[in-house]
Design an enzyme around this catalytic site. Structure first.
Site, PDB file in Angstrom:
ATOM      1  CG  HIS A   2      14.280 -21.513   6.462  1.00  0.00           C
ATOM      2  ND1 HIS A   2      15.374 -21.241   7.254  1.00  0.00           N
ATOM      3  CD2 HIS A   2      14.612 -22.596   5.708  1.00  0.00           C
ATOM      4  CE1 HIS A   2      16.321 -22.124   6.970  1.00  0.00           C
ATOM      5  NE2 HIS A   2      15.891 -22.954   6.042  1.00  0.00           N
TER       6      HIS A   2
ATOM      7  CD  GLU B  66      14.850 -26.854   6.424  1.00  0.00           C
ATOM      8  OE1 GLU B  66      15.588 -27.275   5.535  1.00  0.00           O
ATOM      9  OE2 GLU B  66      14.758 -25.651   6.707  1.00  0.00           O
TER      10      GLU B  66
HETATM   11  P1  13P Z   1      21.712 -27.036   4.893  1.00  0.00           P
HETATM   12  O1  13P Z   1      21.407 -28.069   3.843  1.00  0.00           O
HETATM   13  O2  13P Z   1      22.783 -26.093   4.525  1.00  0.00           O
HETATM   14  O3  13P Z   1      21.895 -27.690   6.232  1.00  0.00           O
HETATM   15  O4  13P Z   1      20.390 -26.136   5.039  1.00  0.00           O
HETATM   16  C1  13P Z   1      19.164 -26.733   5.241  1.00  0.00           C
HETATM   17  C2  13P Z   1      18.117 -25.697   5.095  1.00  0.00           C
HETATM   18  O5  13P Z   1      17.945 -24.857   5.963  1.00  0.00           O
HETATM   19  C3  13P Z   1      17.336 -25.697   3.866  1.00  0.00           C
HETATM   20  O6  13P Z   1      16.245 -24.831   3.970  1.00  0.00           O
END
Ligand code: 13P
Length: 222
Positions: A94, A144
Site C-alpha cells: 500500500h 491507487e
Molecule cells: P481513501 O478512500 O481514504 O482515499 O483511501 C484510499 C486507500 O488508500 C485505500 O487503501
C-alpha cells in the site's frame, strides 16, 4: 453485472472500541451475491474483528505482511501470525506502507511460490511485477493513484478506465485474468459510476469504509 469486490481499508483511523463496534455493525450487513466484501482493520484487532465476522461472508484481511518465515523481524507480521488467527489474505505495498518500508513488494517473492492470496497496490503500471504473477491462486490488484488517496480528489472514470484497460491487456497477453480494483477517495457519491465500469472489478475504500453508513451505501450501490 459481474461480481465486484469491495474492500474497506480501515488504515489506522479506528481504535479498539471503534473497530469492534464497526465489526458488530458490519455483521448485520446483508450483501448481495454479486458483491464480495472484505475489511482490513489494524493488526492488533484482526483476530477480534475476524471472530466477530466469522459467521458472515465478509472476509477479514491484513493490512500488511512482512515475512513468510518466522524469524527475527521486529515489528513485522509473519504468515504464521496471520494463519494462526485464520487470516488468509493481505494487502501488499500500500502506498502508506511504501513510506515506511524500503521494498514492501519483496514479500511477493516469498508468498507467490506458496500461493498466499494478496491484494497488490500500485500507483504506476511499472510497479506491477507482471512476470511474477500467475492465476494458480487468487491475486487481486488495486490501482491507487497517490494524489487521490485521502484527498477527496477521485480519479476521473476516463483515467481509471485507461489505466485498468492497459493493465488488463498486459495481463491478458500473459494469459492472466486478475481483478483490478480502484482506490482513492471512493465515497457513496462516486462509487456507482466507478463500479459500473467493466474495467473495474471493485473498489478499495479508505476513509469512507470506517463509517458504517457510508460503507453500507457503497456496498449496496451495486
Ligand atoms: P481513501 O478512500 O481514504 O482515499 O483511501 C484510499 C486507500 O488508500 C485505500 O487503501
Amino acid at each position: 453485472m459481474k461480481q465486484k469486490i469491495i474492500i474497506g481499508n480501515w488504515k489506522n483511523y479506528l481504535g479498539h472500541k471503534e473497530s469492534v463496534s464497526l465489526a458488530h455493525s458490519l455483521s448485520e450487513l446483508v450483501t448481495k451475491d454479486r458483491t464480495r466484501v472484505m475489511v482490513s482493520p489494524n493488526h492488533l484487532y484482526l483476530n477480534e474483528v475476524n471472530q466477530i465476522l466469522s459467521t458472515t461472508n465478509i472476509e477479514v484481511i491484513s493490512q500488511n505482511l512482512t515475512s513468510a518465515e518466522s524469524k527475527s523481524d521486529t515489528g513485522g507480521i509473519t504468515l504464521k501470525n496471520l494463519k494462526e488467527i485464520n487470516i488468509n489474505r493481505s494487502l501488499v505495498a500500500h502506498s502508506e506502507t511504501r513510506i515506511r518500508e524500503k521494498n514492501p513488494q519483496s514479500i511477493l517473492l516469498e508468498i507467490i511460490p506458496i500461493g498466499f492470496p494478496f491484494v497488490l497496490c500500485f500507483e504506476e503500471i511499472k510497479q506491477i511485477p507482471f512476470n511474477t504473477l500467475n492465476d494458480d491462486f487468487e491475486i487481486i490488484l488495486a490501482y491507487e493513484p497517490i494524489w487521490a488517496i485521502g484527498t477527496g480528489e477521485t480519479a476521473s472514470i476516463g483515467h481509471i478506465n485507461e489505466i485498468h484497460s492497459d493493465v488488463k491487456s498486459k495481463l491478458s497477453k500473459l494469459g492472466l485474468n486478475i481483478p483490478i480494483l480502484y482506490g482513492g477517495s471512493v465515497n457513496p457519491s462516486n462509487c456507482k459510476e466507478i463500479l459500473a465500469s467493466d474495467n473495474v472489478d471493485g473498489v478499495l475504500v479508505g476513509g469512507a469504509s470506517t463509517k458504517y453508513d457510508l460503507f453500507k451505501e457503497i456496498v449496496n450501490s451495486i
